[in-house]
Motif scaffolding. Structure first.
Motif, mmCIF file in Angstrom:
data_model
loop_
_atom_site.group_PDB
_atom_site.id
_atom_site.type_symbol
_atom_site.label_atom_id
_atom_site.label_comp_id
_atom_site.label_asym_id
_atom_site.label_seq_id
_atom_site.Cartn_x
_atom_site.Cartn_y
_atom_site.Cartn_z
ATOM 1 N N THR A 26 0.853 -1.179 0.000
ATOM 2 C CA THR A 26 0.000 0.000 0.000
ATOM 3 C C THR A 26 0.895 1.237 0.000
ATOM 4 O O THR A 26 2.097 1.133 0.218
ATOM 5 N N PRO A 27 0.344 2.423 -0.228
ATOM 6 C CA PRO A 27 1.167 3.637 -0.164
ATOM 7 C C PRO A 27 1.834 3.838 1.202
ATOM 8 O O PRO A 27 2.846 4.521 1.297
ATOM 9 N N ALA A 28 1.303 3.224 2.252
ATOM 10 C CA ALA A 28 1.901 3.314 3.586
ATOM 11 C C ALA A 28 2.931 2.206 3.820
ATOM 12 O O ALA A 28 3.364 1.992 4.943
ATOM 13 N N TRP A 29 3.315 1.480 2.766
ATOM 14 C CA TRP A 29 4.295 0.393 2.788
ATOM 15 C C TRP A 29 3.827 -0.809 3.600
ATOM 16 O O TRP A 29 4.627 -1.584 4.081
ATOM 17 N N LYS A 30 2.523 -0.988 3.736
ATOM 18 C CA LYS A 30 1.986 -2.184 4.377
ATOM 19 C C LYS A 30 1.829 -3.258 3.304
ATOM 20 O O LYS A 30 1.282 -3.005 2.232
ATOM 21 N N GLU A 31 2.328 -4.467 3.599
ATOM 22 C CA GLU A 31 2.266 -5.549 2.626
ATOM 23 C C GLU A 31 0.826 -5.996 2.428
ATOM 24 O O GLU A 31 0.140 -6.366 3.377
ATOM 25 N N ALA A 32 0.367 -5.974 1.181
ATOM 26 C CA ALA A 32 -1.005 -6.367 0.871
ATOM 27 C C ALA A 32 -1.075 -7.737 0.207
ATOM 28 O O ALA A 32 -2.125 -8.381 0.234
ATOM 29 N N PHE A 33 0.036 -8.185 -0.380
ATOM 30 C CA PHE A 33 0.040 -9.459 -1.113
ATOM 31 C C PHE A 33 1.487 -9.878 -1.297
ATOM 32 O O PHE A 33 2.332 -9.057 -1.636
ATOM 33 N N ASP A 34 1.776 -11.161 -1.070
ATOM 34 C CA ASP A 34 3.135 -11.661 -1.278
ATOM 35 C C ASP A 34 3.068 -13.166 -1.478
ATOM 36 O O ASP A 34 3.041 -13.914 -0.507
ATOM 37 N N ARG A 35 3.022 -13.601 -2.726
ATOM 38 C CA ARG A 35 2.983 -15.044 -3.003
ATOM 39 C C ARG A 35 3.293 -15.335 -4.456
ATOM 40 O O ARG A 35 3.410 -14.442 -5.272
ATOM 41 N N ARG A 36 3.401 -16.628 -4.741
ATOM 42 C CA ARG A 36 3.658 -17.073 -6.108
ATOM 43 C C ARG A 36 2.375 -17.077 -6.918
ATOM 44 O O ARG A 36 1.301 -17.329 -6.386
ATOM 45 N N LEU A 37 2.539 -16.827 -8.217
ATOM 46 C CA LEU A 37 1.416 -16.867 -9.150
ATOM 47 C C LEU A 37 1.748 -17.836 -10.272
ATOM 48 O O LEU A 37 2.871 -17.861 -10.763
ATOM 49 N N HIS A 38 0.770 -18.628 -10.680
ATOM 50 C CA HIS A 38 0.969 -19.539 -11.799
ATOM 51 C C HIS A 38 0.912 -18.760 -13.103
ATOM 52 O O HIS A 38 0.197 -17.777 -13.229
ATOM 53 N N ASN A 39 1.656 -19.231 -14.091
ATOM 54 C CA ASN A 39 1.720 -18.566 -15.380
ATOM 55 C C ASN A 39 0.613 -19.069 -16.297
ATOM 56 O O ASN A 39 0.858 -19.660 -17.336
ATOM 57 N N SER A 40 -0.627 -18.843 -15.901
ATOM 58 C CA SER A 40 -1.767 -19.181 -16.748
ATOM 59 C C SER A 40 -2.769 -18.037 -16.657
ATOM 60 O O SER A 40 -2.962 -17.435 -15.600
ATOM 61 N N GLU A 41 -3.403 -17.746 -17.759
ATOM 62 C CA GLU A 41 -4.310 -16.602 -17.810
ATOM 63 C C GLU A 41 -5.475 -16.708 -16.825
ATOM 64 O O GLU A 41 -5.763 -15.738 -16.120
ATOM 65 N N PRO A 42 -6.154 -17.869 -16.710
ATOM 66 C CA PRO A 42 -7.267 -17.936 -15.751
ATOM 67 C C PRO A 42 -6.825 -17.685 -14.301
ATOM 68 O O PRO A 42 -7.505 -16.976 -13.557
ATOM 69 N N LYS A 43 -5.684 -18.236 -13.893
ATOM 70 C CA LYS A 43 -5.189 -18.031 -12.523
ATOM 71 C C LYS A 43 -4.818 -16.570 -12.287
ATOM 72 O O LYS A 43 -5.108 -16.003 -11.232
ATOM 73 N N LEU A 44 -4.149 -15.961 -13.282
ATOM 74 C CA LEU A 44 -3.774 -14.553 -13.152
ATOM 75 C C LEU A 44 -5.014 -13.669 -13.058
ATOM 76 O O LEU A 44 -5.078 -12.756 -12.233
ATOM 77 N N ARG A 45 -6.015 -13.939 -13.898
ATOM 78 C CA ARG A 45 -7.259 -13.158 -13.854
ATOM 79 C C ARG A 45 -7.944 -13.295 -12.505
ATOM 80 O O ARG A 45 -8.469 -12.317 -11.971
ATOM 81 N N GLU A 46 -7.943 -14.506 -11.961
ATOM 82 C CA GLU A 46 -8.580 -14.741 -10.671
ATOM 83 C C GLU A 46 -7.896 -13.926 -9.560
ATOM 84 O O GLU A 46 -8.555 -13.219 -8.798
ATOM 85 N N VAL A 47 -6.571 -14.013 -9.492
ATOM 86 C CA VAL A 47 -5.835 -13.295 -8.446
ATOM 87 C C VAL A 47 -5.934 -11.783 -8.642
ATOM 88 O O VAL A 47 -6.177 -11.037 -7.688
ATOM 89 N N PHE A 48 -5.758 -11.312 -9.877
ATOM 90 C CA PHE A 48 -5.841 -9.877 -10.137
ATOM 91 C C PHE A 48 -7.242 -9.342 -9.848
ATOM 92 O O PHE A 48 -7.403 -8.245 -9.326
ATOM 93 N N GLY A 49 -8.270 -10.121 -10.201
ATOM 94 C CA GLY A 49 -9.645 -9.706 -9.935
ATOM 95 C C GLY A 49 -9.922 -9.583 -8.447
ATOM 96 O O GLY A 49 -10.565 -8.628 -7.992
ATOM 97 N N LYS A 50 -9.449 -10.564 -7.654
ATOM 98 C CA LYS A 50 -9.624 -10.508 -6.203
ATOM 99 C C LYS A 50 -8.914 -9.287 -5.614
ATOM 100 O O LYS A 50 -9.442 -8.617 -4.724
ATOM 101 N N MET A 51 -7.711 -9.012 -6.099
ATOM 102 C CA MET A 51 -6.947 -7.883 -5.580
ATOM 103 C C MET A 51 -7.645 -6.561 -5.900
ATOM 104 O O MET A 51 -7.721 -5.667 -5.056
ATOM 105 N N GLN A 52 -8.195 -6.460 -7.106
ATOM 106 C CA GLN A 52 -8.886 -5.229 -7.487
ATOM 107 C C GLN A 52 -10.176 -5.065 -6.688
ATOM 108 O O GLN A 52 -10.515 -3.959 -6.270
#
Length: 191
Positions: A26-52
């Motif tokens: 975050t802008p206050a340097w608080k960790e919001a997410f820290d993990r591995r992501l699989h290199n597949s479009e559905p997995k990336l969309r799922e994680v990015f959608g949840k984060m948004q």
């Protein structure tokens, strides 16, 4: 610099062939997410959608956007994330900043080198150099590459300030025939 006060999370992606590692703060340097992501479009969309959905606006920086980072970058752009890249990263994608103000400055761990980050959505395609600009540049390079005595144009710049001529004319050291063109070549683009 542009205003990034509306960005809720800054996401950095260290891309790999099989999987990526994502860290978001975050802008206050608080960790919001820290993990591995699989290199597949559905997995990336799922994680990015949840984060948004959880945080709102997200700004993404990918370390290799022109190669193995192209998929996460395309997914992030499709979802509507703000994406950034350095000038050096824009070049292989055929883009350049084109007058936009840099968003941020990143530094290497030693602090000796830095790079400016630019928004990808504002980057424009690199325009080819027109012949009107190319001819004077070629003429200037010809002046630096042509020996004043031998009139040979070399493929490299000559030490004209220190030696005053090519190496062969200066001390007799034979030049490699592949390193020069025997007669001065007139530029084919200029009539």
């Amino acid at each position: 610099m542009i205003d990034v006060s509306d960005i809720a999370v800054f996401l950095g992606l260290d891309v790999g062939k099989g999987e990526h590692h994502a860290t978001a703060v975050t802008p206050a340097w608080k960790e919001a997410f820290d993990r591995r992501l699989h290199n597949s479009e559905p997995k990336l969309r799922e994680v990015f959608g949840k984060m948004q959905a959880k945080h709102g606006s997200v700004l993404v920086v990918v370390d290799q956007p022109a190669s193995i980072g192209a998929l996460p970058l395309a997914v992030a752009r499709d979802i509507g994330y703000t994406t950034l890249a350095t000038r050096r990263q824009l070049r292989p994608m055929g883009l350049w900043p084109r007058g936009q103000a840099p968003v941020a400055r990143i530094e290497c761990s030693s602090g000796e080198r830095h790079a400016w980050l630019c928004r990808l959505d504002l980057a424009k395609p690199v325009r080819p150099m027109p012949l009107v600009e190319e001819a004077p540049l070629d003429k200037a390079m010809a002046a630096r590459q042509t020996g004043p005595l031998s009139r040979r144009r070399y493929v490299h710049c000559l030490p004209l300030k220190t030696l005053g001529s090519c190496q062969e004319c200066h001390d007799g050291t034979p030049a490699d025939p592949k390193a020069y063109v025997a007669q001065p070549v007139q530029h084919l683009l200029v009539p």
